[in-house]
Design an enzyme around this catalytic site. Sequence first.
Site, PDB file in Angstrom:
ATOM      1  CB  SER A  84     -23.160   1.884  25.583  1.00 56.76           C
ATOM      2  OG  SER A  84     -22.855   1.083  26.689  1.00 56.76           O
ATOM      3  CB  VAL A  85     -25.614   1.646  20.378  1.00 58.92           C
ATOM      4  CG1 VAL A  85     -24.298   1.089  19.902  1.00 58.92           C
ATOM      5  CG2 VAL A  85     -26.571   0.529  20.704  1.00 58.92           C
TER       6      VAL A  85
END
Lengths: 603, 151
Positions: free
Chosen positions: A323-324
């Site tokens: 998700s970064v």
Amino acid sequence: MFSDPNAPKAPEPRRPLRPLAAILRARERGENPDLIEKENLHARHERMRDAAQGRAESRLLVLGLFFVLAFGTVAVRMGSLASAPPAEPRLASGAVISGSRADITDREGRVLATNLETRALYAHPHEMVDIPRAARELARIFPEMDQERVEKRLLSGRKFIWLRKTLSPEQVQMVHEVGEPGLLFAARQMRVYPNGPLAAHILGGASFGDEGVRAAEVIGVAGVERAFDGQLRDPKHTGKPLALSIDVKVQATMREVLAGGMTMFDAKGASAVIMDVHTGEILAMSSLPDFDPNDRPPLPSSGDQADSPLFNRAVQGVYELGSVFKIFAMAQALEERLLLPQTMVNTTQPLTWGKFRIRDFKDYGPQLSAVDVIVKSSNTGTARVAQLIGAQRQKAFLGDLGFLEATPVELFEAPSGRPLLPKKWGEIQTMTISYGHGLSTSPLHLAAGYASLLNGGTKVTPTLLKQSGRQLGPRVVSQETSHAARDMLRQVVVRGTATFGEVPGYGVGGKTGTADKPKPNGGYYKKKVLATFASVYPAHDPKYAVVVTLDEGKTKILGKERRTAGWIAVPVAAELIRRTAPLLGVRPEIEPEVATELVQARR
Amino acid sequence: MKTFLGLLIGCVVLLTGFWAYQENYRTRQTISDLRSLQREIGALRGELAVLEVEWAYLNRPERLRALADLNFETLQLIPMRPEHFGVIDQIAFAPQLPMPEEGEGFEGLLDPAELLDPQLLPAGYEGGPLIDMADVVAPEPVPDAQDGQFP
């Protein structure tokens, strides 16, 4: 005799000594004709003498001129020598003093790698007196030597045998005390890394190249040592150390914090990068487990290279980071005016595309604002935003941020950290890449991407060399987009998935990423994850980007096993920031009242 | 006249020859001195390199941290934290000491009991100078060496 000297000199007709006419006349007069002959002979001698004298005079003149010239030259040379300032003559021994490999220092000039005089041991068996005794003594001094094998080698009949590469002064003395004339020492320069494993992956290591009795070549085998091998060995650069961007204090703290985090969360490996968002300088970079470059372990012959301590997870390790990556999709959508931070995004579950189903960690309701998609880390929301962007433009944007090729960092291993791109970049790949699956990159890529996106929107290239000023890279996103992205990331820490990341006074903004690890033959592991936290601080005016990755970390908190980045990577990153920010000279400060479009719009 | 001139020139040649010879030997001597000096410089550089390595090795962060932990009781060093940043307002002004009057010395003003930490004073201390000059005994002079032998 006094004819025109310019006229061609015809050979004078030889005058007869007894001209018949004169003699006859003299005889008539009753004179002695011999007198005539005498007179003529005399005249002839006079002429000959005149000619010889002239020739001798001109020769003397030339000789005199020559001497004047020769002594004049000597005099002028002596005069110039006497009046010139005295200078030290260059002697051959000057070359022995220098001519060693240049040092490597950190940004403050602290030594990271330097040379030490040492001795290598070799033997001339034909000069040896008592080989069995020498072998016994050597085995006693050097525990790693086997007496029988040494003896066999010495008795093999060869005239020259290398016995050991480096000896300490004590060992040299002990070998002297053996008293064997056939044991000889060769001068050596040894590469030493006084800080041990501190910056092992950055420095790499060195070993001997061509070996001789007088000296041996020291060559870099990995890392900076190999990448700058030519420059470090160049005699022009001797005495001028290579200054890296690393700060030893920060690096030491990072290694300590990371090792602590790795033990606490029972992780298999960990890596971290701290980078200046304006200059691209890497201030500290660690990958655990690591090794001691003074005693570099051999490359593993079997098993996964990525499990070897030699493997630099921060640069060589390419992972799906999870998700970064969402912030990149959102920033691009903001940049292209596809939405505003407060625009509502559809997050109904599940998002079905063909046979694929995309779900969130848990159901966040039918819609969320763009900010909350990031704050709550909604896969479906981000995927829908990515659908708006499309594959082509997403690829171009990630390319601008440097995610599609290996990082240009000055390490020998850097080109092996090549990102893994999907074979086909279609719509479903666009959607998965938007939340960090399907594209594998290294943590260093991520740090550089965050730095470029959040420093005001200009691209920075990561570097390990000390820089004098900020990089003026091409613009990736506008100032406004960069500001909005910072605010979103700050919100993630204030009220989202990374609340453990709050460090009072430093206004950390960042995004968590928990990625399922891919199985070697397709599919994903259920319980093996890579927890990543990518952040910048202070969020209102970013100075440093921090990326922390823990491999297969887990912990048990409140009776539940936790594997997500918010529980694993974020606390480690927060501790890292708390410890390193003061070392980097960043004062804690009260966040200024946020005055960006984002907040104004919300009001 | 001619013989005199000849003698003079002969003397000059002899003298310059002597001078040149000496110059030659001095130059050679200087070069050999230089060589030994350079060898010494080389050796000293080697030593310096060893000392620098040792300095870097002894100052490696790992060891310094271990030392700080070992001496925690006396030094009380802890890793730097954000709270360690202070502001200038947190620094107190030095206590105001009374200034001596015109013509008066400092003697009457400095009472050790006011300036020193009471814990550091000897037990039963009741003001006044800490050292009585009458108690101070000059050290005995060291006897001179005689005839090259120490007594």
